[in-house]
Design an enzyme around this catalytic site. Structure first.
Site, short mmCIF file in Angstrom:
data_model
loop_
_atom_site.label_atom_id
_atom_site.label_comp_id
_atom_site.label_asym_id
_atom_site.label_seq_id
_atom_site.Cartn_x
_atom_site.Cartn_y
_atom_site.Cartn_z
N ARG A 130 0.85 -1.20 0.00
CA ARG A 130 0.00 0.00 0.00
C ARG A 130 0.88 1.24 0.00
O ARG A 130 1.79 1.37 0.81
CB ARG A 130 -0.92 -0.01 1.22
CG ARG A 130 -1.83 1.21 1.31
CD ARG A 130 -2.65 1.17 2.58
NE ARG A 130 -3.57 0.04 2.57
CZ ARG A 130 -3.96 -0.61 3.67
NH1 ARG A 130 -3.49 -0.26 4.85
NH2 ARG A 130 -4.81 -1.63 3.58
N ARG A 244 -4.48 2.17 17.31
CA ARG A 244 -5.17 1.57 16.16
C ARG A 244 -4.94 2.49 14.96
O ARG A 244 -4.30 3.54 15.08
CB ARG A 244 -6.67 1.45 16.48
CG ARG A 244 -7.46 0.45 15.66
CD ARG A 244 -7.11 -0.99 15.93
NE ARG A 244 -8.11 -1.90 15.36
CZ ARG A 244 -8.17 -2.23 14.08
NH1 ARG A 244 -7.29 -1.73 13.22
NH2 ARG A 244 -9.11 -3.05 13.64
N LYS A 245 -5.47 2.12 13.81
CA LYS A 245 -5.31 2.97 12.63
C LYS A 245 -6.05 4.29 12.82
O LYS A 245 -6.96 4.41 13.67
CB LYS A 245 -5.82 2.26 11.38
CG LYS A 245 -7.33 2.02 11.33
CD LYS A 245 -7.69 1.34 10.02
CE LYS A 245 -9.19 1.10 9.93
NZ LYS A 245 -9.57 0.44 8.66
N GLY A 502 -16.08 -7.49 1.65
CA GLY A 502 -16.02 -8.94 1.80
C GLY A 502 -16.19 -9.45 3.21
O GLY A 502 -16.39 -10.65 3.41
N CYS A 507 -14.02 -2.48 4.65
CA CYS A 507 -13.13 -1.64 3.84
C CYS A 507 -13.88 -1.01 2.67
O CYS A 507 -13.50 0.05 2.18
CB CYS A 507 -11.95 -2.46 3.32
SG CYS A 507 -10.89 -3.10 4.62
N GLY A 508 -14.95 -1.66 2.22
CA GLY A 508 -15.76 -1.12 1.14
C GLY A 508 -16.77 -0.07 1.58
O GLY A 508 -17.52 0.44 0.75
#
Length: 584
Positions: A130, A244-245, A502, A507-508
């Site tokens: 990424r 965390r992110k 998914g 993430c979508g």
């Protein structure tokens, strides 16, 4: 990286008001009384300490921590880059690396600090890489380099445009990584600090600087944020051990292309006493167990304080965030615990002068603005130039596609490309006299159309189980197939945003879609597990943003087409094709 200064000497506000409508000033709501929580003084003790140049979790706070925190304590992930550990790692075989827990953790966890994600479940020994691409701006040279990387990996090599205006490339093998990192640096790219507990790609207006109706050009801010967070791509250990992110965006348009309400920190343009700056939203996030929209911090910063504010928020989160269950470590959980006012106070005391102004009532975002479509040809603010928005089906490209995009950017534009959070691409700075020739290019006549169908233009899909070990279902090809079949059944009056993810990690971003599909397992005819989806309806983006709700759970993927057609008719005014043809 502990000291910095930032001054914008040129005016950032446009010299004239947008032509489409009049701006409406909207007051930022002051935090309610219940936003102040009762917190013991001991709770405000920083949980991390600086040791040998890196922040580590103090011994007294290590009880009940999650496995990822233990991996960070055992060995600092950034040393793989900052002390060149990747060179030694790349010389070893996967079998050798798997033989010891420490090196196995290197390839499965710590390499994510370098933007490398091992695809152990579906592509053992292969990595997704990424990039960091602030504001989604890239060049033809960068695009060609990435194409050259993935081409050598054959069918395993491809690239995706992500929902954070970014590139992800696939098929990478570990022995190649040191040279790839050098190649990235040679074209001005980095993958550093793009995964795990780091700040993700700073998002901005995809048509920043060329948009005739923009509020402010977001590129200077997103570039500075990225440079600051990564110490100019050298690694910034001040912010590599977050709980965390953490996502950040800078809003520059009334269209809110940047999706501020789903970011941990969003800069919302506003003036105060004749000064330009930003109101602040905090805490937006998605996770399997909880999804929340960002809320006002009741704070405003002048443009020159964009970096100090970011630093203060990150330090408060780094110092005070909990590190137990990964489902409860995003920044909003800390805000909940301290209360908005308590969190604001922690940010304020970390500002350079210990002061943080209250929010401004002079919001510059027009909340009645109708979101514009960026597909096709549009005039830029620069006379004689246009930008062309191209549809990239579910964000997936091959090496030849990337080379062709680079050629078009050089031939017709300025060698620049823009990526969008909807996984599409914009070619800016095209001489208006050349737009017709560009539109006649074969590349635009096939998959990468400037005029996608009304349902395809709003289609977004995560990686799916083709490559991602966490995904429960295949997403990208299925999203295209279902959409094509639905388009044969119904005619819709306006674009509908359909998002596929998914797994529950979303993430979508299915919760902000008009119709969202979250992968799951459900029962087939014989009672055996089959691929399915939980279907969401009603998500919205923009000033009236709203998180969608479950419409139906556990729908078999084979049953989705009639259900989607039904939803489009009942909820979005679609008409069955058969009836439409009869009326004609």
């Amino acid at each position: 990286m502990t000291s910095f200064s930032l001054t914008f000497t040129a005016p950032l506000l446009p010299s004239s008001k947008p032509k489409r409508s009049v701006l409406v000033a909207a007051a930022q709501t002051t935090a309610p009384a219940e936003s102040t929580a009762s917190v013991d003084a001991d709770r405000l003790e920083p949980r991390v300490e600086l040791k040998d140049g890196f922040y580590i979790l103090k011994e007294k706070f290590r009880k009940g921590i999650n496995p990822q925190e233990k991996v960070k304590i055992e060995r600092e992930p950034m040393k793989l880059f900052m002390e060149n550990g990747i060179e030694e790692l790349a010389k070893k075989s996967m079998e050798e690396l798997d033989s010891e827990k420490s090196s196995k953790d290197d390839i499965d966890v710590r390499l994510k600090w370098l933007g490398l994600f091992h695809r152990r479940k579906h592509q053992y020994g292969k990595f997704m890489m990424r990039l960091k691409l602030p504001n989604g701006v890239t060049t033809s040279a960068q695009t060609r380099y990435l194409a050259s990387v993935i081409r050598k990996y054959g069918v395993d090599g491809c690239a995706d445009v992500t929902t954070r205006q970014n590139w992800q490339i696939r098929g990478v093998v570990l022995p190649d990584v040191p040279e790839i990192l050098k190649g990235l640096a040679s074209v001005g790219l980095t993958s550093l600090q793009s995964g795990m507990d780091n700040v993700r790609n700073p998002v901005g207006n995809p048509i920043a600087g060329i948009d005739p109706e923009e509020i402010v050009d977001t590129r200077p801010y997103t570039n500075l944020l990225s440079q600051f967070i990564t110490a100019n791509s050298q690694g910034n250990p001040d912010f590599t051990n977050l709980p965390r992110k953490w996502n950040v965006c800078v809003v520059g348009t009334h269209d809110l292309y940047e999706h501020p309400h789903i970011n941990d920190l969003a800069y919302m343009p506003a003036t105060k006493d004749g000064r330009f700056g930003f109101n602040l939203l905090v805490g937006g996030f998605f996770s399997p167990k909880r999804c929340e929209e960002a809320i006002p911090l009741d704070a405003w910063v002048p443009a020159d304080d964009v970096l100090p504010l970011c630093k203060a928020v990150l330090e408060a989160y780094r110092d005070l965030g909990t590190r137990g269950s990964r489902q409860k470590t995003r920044m909003m959980w800390l805000i909940d615990e301290l209360g908005v006012e308590g969190f604001r106070a922690e940010v304020e005391k970390r500002m350079p002068n210990g002061k943080l102004e209250r929010g401004s009532s002079e919001d510059l975002v027009n909340k009645q603005w109708e979101r514009r479509d960026y597909f096709g040809v549009h005039p830029q603010k620069q006379e004689g130039l246009s930008f062309i928005g191209l549809h990239v089906p579910v964000g997936r490209l091959q090496a030849d596609d990337m080379d062709e995009l680079a050629r078009l950017a050089d031939t017709y534009g300025s060698g620049e490309l823009r990526l969008t959070v909807e996984q599409n691409i914009i070619i800016p700075n095209v001489e208006t006299s050349k737009t017709e020739a560009l539109l006649q290019e074969p590349f635009l006549k096939n998959r990468f159309s400037p005029e996608p169908s009304i349902l395809m233009k709003g289609l977004v899909a995560c990686t799916g189980n083709q490559f991602c070990g966490q995904a429960i279902i295949e997403t990208k090809l299925r999203a295209l197939k279902v959409t094509e079949e639905v388009e044969r059944l119904v005619s819709v009056p306006r674009p509908i945003r359909m998002h596929w993810t998914g797994c529950p990690n979303t993430c979508g971003q299915v919760q902000v879609a008009d119709i969202g599909f979250m992968g799951c397992l459900t029962r087939g005819d014989e009672g055996k597990p089959v691929e399915g989806a939980d279907v969401y309806v009603g998500g919205r983006i923009g000033s009236d943003s709203h998180i969608g709700e479950i419409y139906k759970k556990g729908v078999r993927v084979t049953d989705l087409v009639p259900l989607v057609a039904e939803i489009l008719i009942k909820e979005f005014g679609a008409v069955p094709r058969e009836r439409e043809e009869n009326e004609d």
